[in-house]
Design an enzyme around this catalytic site. Structure first.
Site, short mmCIF file in Angstrom:
data_model
loop_
_atom_site.label_atom_id
_atom_site.label_comp_id
_atom_site.label_asym_id
_atom_site.label_seq_id
_atom_site.Cartn_x
_atom_site.Cartn_y
_atom_site.Cartn_z
N SER A 176 0.87 -1.18 0.00
CA SER A 176 0.00 0.00 0.00
C SER A 176 0.90 1.22 0.00
O SER A 176 1.75 1.37 0.89
CB SER A 176 -0.91 0.03 1.23
OG SER A 176 -1.97 -0.88 1.10
N ARG A 197 4.59 -12.23 1.39
CA ARG A 197 3.64 -12.33 0.28
C ARG A 197 4.36 -12.42 -1.06
O ARG A 197 3.82 -12.97 -2.02
CB ARG A 197 2.68 -11.14 0.32
CG ARG A 197 1.77 -11.18 1.54
CD ARG A 197 0.61 -10.21 1.45
NE ARG A 197 -0.26 -10.33 2.63
CZ ARG A 197 -1.48 -9.81 2.74
NH1 ARG A 197 -1.96 -9.10 1.72
NH2 ARG A 197 -2.19 -9.98 3.83
#
Length: 427
Positions: free
Chosen positions: A353, A392
């Site tokens: 983000s 991730r």
């Protein structure tokens, strides 16, 4: 934290923009306590001025031998001191109440942040690469990791509990290689300065970046709240310049740091309970910027591109979305989410983000700059983004580059950090 002057002078505008986030925000309470605080400030200042005036007259009165008048002024000053003490107590209480309310208000969405109430309303900006095509049934990353002998989630549970991971052999090396690859890319090609900050911080640091007081339940406390384990390197790196005035000629400052991150994941039970997607402890490389207000949105675009470059070098399919106002984080004015393709889930998952907080964090942490040596200090704009979340990225590599024989191909850009290893194969 929002500027109280903006709420005082343009309450309808602030309420309208905050309303884009959804929910109700009690701005009248802020304005009421602000009016009370200003009234108390005036009461204190007027009495201080009166005391000073009287004190200045004493010397001349003593020379005249006007002892009764001197005595009257001294008695008056004693009375004023008591009144000041009372008003200062009330003022401190009003300031504390105002601060508590302001700390609970989120940032104003930027005008380019789209309207919407949930992630379904986020706007896709661009897509890079293509989905991998398999001529076999692809496995989830945790199954791949177990088959390859590089992830041992059962022993992680035994050691620590659920939502922890245990890497082994090439898996541990892959995690370490990704950290080094990301840091090298950001420092040597993107111009960031590397830091290695503390992994625990004090409450002031958490307040400065917006984690406290609103998100305390998401944090791990140490020593009864004297310290907190960091949820992201954003916290210690942004607070490097807390309560400082920066030289505007040196902006933007571009920092990067690797840290482990610790999150309680409160409220997420039942979500992503398998594998590496949602962990209590995970590694991340963070990008943080301190920018002049006039260029901060250009810096947001550049920061997002820097994070995207990691995925491009690794050859991973991803997309970039702009978060709508209803899905925006508490401190952010505008956010781009970078989402990587996860084949086993047949969807994109957030891997970074990238946000512009404008002066929201800087106001809380008192981070200012002077455009030139003689100018008045202004609040900087702070920005940050993951560059990237390492666990991730491991998920994406394992799932996207898995082969029919059970092996996983190592992206070429990563091989120098893996000792030339081209693939991870079953033992």
């Amino acid at each position: 934290m929002l500027d109280i002057r903006l709420i005082r002078n343009e309450p309808e505008q602030v309420a309208r923009v905050l309303g884009r986030r959804g929910g109700a925000f009690d701005l009248e309470a802020v304005r009421t306590i602000d009016a009370r605080r200003r009234e108390l400030t005036n009461e204190v200042e007027s009495r201080v001025a009166e005391m000073r005036k009287g004190s200045k007259e004493i010397g001349a009165l003593k020379k005249k031998g006007a002892e009764d008048e001197v005595k009257a002024i001294l008695e008056q000053n004693e009375r004023l001191k008591e009144e000041i003490k009372t008003f200062e107590g009330d003022l401190a209480q009003a300031e504390s109440q105002q601060q508590d309310i302001l700390l609970g208000l989120p940032n104003l969405p930027h005008e380019t942040t789209p309207d919407g109430s949930s992630d379904e309303d986020n706007r896709v900006e661009r897509v890079w690469g293509e989905k991998p095509k398999f001529d076999f049934e692809p496995k989830a990353h945790d199954d791949l990791g177990a088959d390859l002998g590089i992830l041992d989630m059962k022993r992680a549970v035994k050691i620590a509990g659920a939502r922890f991971a245990l890497y082994r052999g090439a898996g541990a090396r892959l995690e370490r290689a990704l950290i080094n690859f990301m840091l090298d890319l950001h420092t040597t090609e993107h111009g960031y300065t590397e830091w290695l900050p503390p992994f625990m911080v004090n409450p002031q640091s958490m307040t400065g970046t917006g984690q406290l007081p609103k998100f305390e339940e998401d944090l791990f406390k140490v020593d009864e709240g004297q310290f907190y384990l960091i949820p992201t390197a954003e916290v210690p790196v942004t607070n490097i310049h807390r309560e400082e005035i920066l030289d505007g000629r040196e902006l933007p400052l571009k920092y990067t740091a690797y840290t482990p991150c610790f999150r309680s994941e409160a409220g997420s039970y039942g979500q992503d309970t398998r594998g590496l997607i949602r962990q209590h402890q995970f590694n991340k490389v963070e990008l943080v910027k301190f920018s002049a207000p006039g260029t901060s949105y250009d810096e947001l675009e550049a920061l997002t591109a820097n994070a995207e470059e990691v995925l491009k070098r690794l050859g991973l399919h991803y997309r970039v979305v702009t978060l709508c106002a209803g899905d925006l984080g508490f401190s952010a004015a505008k956010t781009y989410d970078i989402e990587v393709w996860v084949p086993s889930q047949d969807t994109f998952r957030e891997i970074s983000s990238c946000s512009n907080f404008e002066d929201f964090q800087a106001r809380r942490a008192q981070i200012r700059f002077r455009a030139d040596p003689g100018s008045k200090p202004e609040f900087v704009h702070t920005l940050n983004g993951s560059g990237l979340a390492v666990g991730r990225t491991v998920v994406a590599i394992l799932e996207n580059f898995q082969q029919k024989d059970g092996s996983v191909v190592i992206p070429e850009a990563l091989r120098p950090h893996m000792g030339g290893m081209e693939a991870i194969r079953p033992d």
